[in-house]
Scaffold this motif. Structure first.
Motif, PDB file in Angstrom:
ATOM      1  N   ALA A  15      -0.755 -11.505   9.283  1.00 21.24           N
ATOM      2  CA  ALA A  15      -0.595 -10.502  10.338  1.00 21.24           C
ATOM      3  C   ALA A  15       0.838 -10.496  10.837  1.00 21.24           C
ATOM      4  O   ALA A  15       1.448 -11.535  11.058  1.00 21.24           O
ATOM      5  N   GLY A  16       1.399  -9.303  10.981  1.00 19.78           N
ATOM      6  CA  GLY A  16       2.743  -9.164  11.510  1.00 19.78           C
ATOM      7  C   GLY A  16       3.830  -9.263  10.465  1.00 19.78           C
ATOM      8  O   GLY A  16       4.997  -9.088  10.777  1.00 19.78           O
ATOM      9  N   SER A  17       3.454  -9.584   9.211  1.00 15.51           N
ATOM     10  CA  SER A  17       4.449  -9.660   8.155  1.00 15.51           C
ATOM     11  C   SER A  17       4.256  -8.498   7.190  1.00 15.51           C
ATOM     12  O   SER A  17       3.195  -7.908   7.123  1.00 15.51           O
ATOM     13  N   SER A  18       5.295  -8.196   6.444  1.00 16.55           N
ATOM     14  CA  SER A  18       5.198  -7.098   5.479  1.00 16.55           C
ATOM     15  C   SER A  18       6.075  -7.407   4.288  1.00 16.55           C
ATOM     16  O   SER A  18       7.076  -8.110   4.398  1.00 16.55           O
ATOM     17  N   MET A  19       5.672  -6.908   3.138  1.00 20.22           N
ATOM     18  CA  MET A  19       6.458  -7.070   1.933  1.00 20.22           C
ATOM     19  C   MET A  19       7.546  -5.995   1.904  1.00 20.22           C
ATOM     20  O   MET A  19       7.356  -4.900   2.416  1.00 20.22           O
ATOM     21  N   PRO A  20       8.707  -6.304   1.315  1.00 18.50           N
ATOM     22  CA  PRO A  20       9.749  -5.278   1.210  1.00 18.50           C
ATOM     23  C   PRO A  20       9.276  -4.146   0.315  1.00 18.50           C
ATOM     24  O   PRO A  20       8.427  -4.341  -0.567  1.00 18.50           O
ATOM     25  N   PRO A  21       9.796  -2.954   0.519  1.00 19.86           N
ATOM     26  CA  PRO A  21       9.393  -1.827  -0.327  1.00 19.86           C
ATOM     27  C   PRO A  21       9.673  -2.128  -1.795  1.00 19.86           C
ATOM     28  O   PRO A  21      10.682  -2.746  -2.142  1.00 19.86           O
ATOM     29  N   LEU A  38      13.547   3.892  -6.991  1.00 22.57           N
ATOM     30  CA  LEU A  38      13.812   2.737  -6.139  1.00 22.57           C
ATOM     31  C   LEU A  38      13.535   3.086  -4.680  1.00 22.57           C
ATOM     32  O   LEU A  38      13.558   4.270  -4.309  1.00 22.57           O
ATOM     33  N   PRO A  39      13.300   2.095  -3.829  1.00 20.17           N
ATOM     34  CA  PRO A  39      13.072   2.375  -2.402  1.00 20.17           C
ATOM     35  C   PRO A  39      14.233   3.121  -1.754  1.00 20.17           C
ATOM     36  O   PRO A  39      14.043   3.839  -0.771  1.00 20.17           O
ATOM     37  N   THR A  40      15.440   2.979  -2.318  1.00 13.90           N
ATOM     38  CA  THR A  40      16.621   3.649  -1.761  1.00 13.90           C
ATOM     39  C   THR A  40      16.807   5.064  -2.295  1.00 13.90           C
ATOM     40  O   THR A  40      17.774   5.736  -1.934  1.00 13.90           O
ATOM     41  N   SER A 117       8.245  -3.642 -15.137  1.00  9.16           N
ATOM     42  CA  SER A 117       8.460  -4.902 -14.428  1.00  9.16           C
ATOM     43  C   SER A 117       9.545  -4.657 -13.393  1.00  9.16           C
ATOM     44  O   SER A 117      10.407  -3.797 -13.572  1.00  9.16           O
ATOM     45  N   THR A 118       9.482  -5.398 -12.293  1.00  6.26           N
ATOM     46  CA  THR A 118      10.442  -5.199 -11.207  1.00  6.26           C
ATOM     47  C   THR A 118      11.119  -6.512 -10.870  1.00  6.26           C
ATOM     48  O   THR A 118      10.623  -7.605 -11.165  1.00  6.26           O
ATOM     49  N   SER A 119      12.294  -6.379 -10.251  1.00  6.46           N
ATOM     50  CA  SER A 119      13.053  -7.546  -9.807  1.00  6.46           C
ATOM     51  C   SER A 119      13.399  -7.370  -8.338  1.00  6.46           C
ATOM     52  O   SER A 119      14.087  -6.410  -7.969  1.00  6.46           O
ATOM     53  N   GLU A 120      12.911  -8.281  -7.503  1.00  8.21           N
ATOM     54  CA  GLU A 120      13.230  -8.205  -6.087  1.00  8.21           C
ATOM     55  C   GLU A 120      14.669  -8.635  -5.808  1.00  8.21           C
ATOM     56  O   GLU A 120      15.287  -8.181  -4.855  1.00  8.21           O
ATOM     57  N   SER A 121      15.236  -9.483  -6.690  1.00 14.50           N
ATOM     58  CA  SER A 121      16.569 -10.025  -6.424  1.00 14.50           C
ATOM     59  C   SER A 121      17.637  -8.940  -6.451  1.00 14.50           C
ATOM     60  O   SER A 121      18.594  -8.984  -5.681  1.00 14.50           O
ATOM     61  N   ASP A 122      17.482  -7.949  -7.353  1.00 20.89           N
ATOM     62  CA  ASP A 122      18.493  -6.891  -7.418  1.00 20.89           C
ATOM     63  C   ASP A 122      17.885  -5.504  -7.260  1.00 20.89           C
ATOM     64  O   ASP A 122      18.535  -4.495  -7.543  1.00 20.89           O
TER      65      ASP A 122
END
Length: 316
Positions: A15-21, A38-40, A117-122
């Motif tokens: 609760a109160g947390s969310s994953m980045p787009p 992409l989210p941007t 596949s996705t990469s959160e780092s970049d």
């Protein structure tokens, strides 16, 4: 056309947390194209027909970096004019003994979407596509009876597009092939565009003579007439830069010894039925990376890999 199997389940959130787009990948209702966003806002779009990239947008989705003809056929009736068609297993007209079409069959065959596949780092997303000898029409199988498998990957970043390919000989007999990314870059004005990174490179001038080997030019390359040159950079890791009145394109290659530079100019564009608008040559330049001077030979079970990365860099 589904994501890779055994994909890990989503992590639970407290609760109160969310994953980045996360990047979004969509398959069109007609199952003829795949779009990654992409989210941007940056995006790319790939037709399953030919695995042809028909759009690459940067700057939050506001800038289109690929040139597409307004008359391009995207229904599978002919090769797409624009974007990034794939040339395999021959470049140009095939040998007289072959019934292969010009530039081979990769750009006119339907590919399979293998997954993402996705990469959160970049904040990037990778799309994978496949083509096998069993996917070909009977006519193409007869024209090129080689057992092969091709995996093609497109990775979209904030200001970059990476494309990679793995070609594998799935049979016992050896065969040779050529590969090329037929990349149509969008430029603001061909008259204000020049290339660097090829000035010390010999080339074959396919307009003057297909067999003419020209001496290296000491100056940056400007396009002032119909241009069709196959360059052979001595350094396969060298960077080629397209300078245009907008963010410049920096192109790096891996295991690709040849670079084709092409612009049809005014008269040739007029004679191409699928080239629209007719003055579109002023806003495009093909800078094509591959191995086309001589074939790559693969023995049974061997594989070959190559890749291209195009980055957008502000001038100045």
């Amino acid at each position: 056309m589904v994501d890779r199997p055994k994909k890990p389940s989503a992590l639970p959130t407290s609760a109160g947390s969310s994953m980045p787009p996360a990047p979004q990948v969509d398959i069109s209702p007609s199952s003829d194209r795949v779009t990654a966003t992409l989210p941007t806002g940056e995006s790319c779009e790939v037709l399953l027909y030919g695995a042809t990239l028909v759009s690459w947008k940067s700057e939050g989705g506001q800038r289109e970096n690929l040139w597409m003809s307004d008359a391009a056929k995207v229904d599978g009736s002919k090769a797409v004019r624009g974007g990034i068609p794939l040339v395999f297993p021959v470049f140009g007209p095939p040998p007289s003994s072959s019934h292969l079409p010009q530039h081979g069959f990769a750009r006119i065959s339907r590919w399979e979407f293998l997954g993402k596949s996705t990469s959160e780092s970049d904040s990037s997303v990778q799309l994978d596509f496949g083509l096998m000898s069993s996917n070909l029409s009977p006519e193409m199988r007869a024209a090129w009876p080689c057992e092969f498998g091709v995996i093609y990957s497109v990775t979209l970043g904030r200001r970059s597009l990476e494309t990679r390919v793995v070609v594998r000989n799935e049979g016992a007999a050896a065969w040779e092939f050529m590969w090329l990314w037929h990349t149509y870059l969008r430029v603001e004005d061909i008259h204000q565009t020049h290339l660097t990174g090829l000035s010390s490179t010999p080339y074959h001038d396919r307009v003057a003579s297909a067999h003419l080997t020209s001496e290296p030019s000491p100056t940056p390359l400007t396009i002032t007439s119909e241009t069709d040159r196959v360059y052979h950079p001595p350094d396969p890791q060298s960077t080629i830069t397209v300078h245009t009145p907008a963010p410049r394109y920096e192109i790096t290659r891996e295991n690709l010894p040849d670079v084709v530079v092409w612009n049809p100019w005014e008269e040739k564009a007029k004679g191409m039925s699928d080239f629209e608008p007719k003055d579109g040559w002023e806003n495009m330049l093909c800078v094509e990376e591959g191995s086309v001077r001589e074939g790559v030979r693969l023995e049974g079970g061997e594989a070959w890999e190559g890749g291209v990365t195009v980055r957008l860099v502000e001038e100045g």
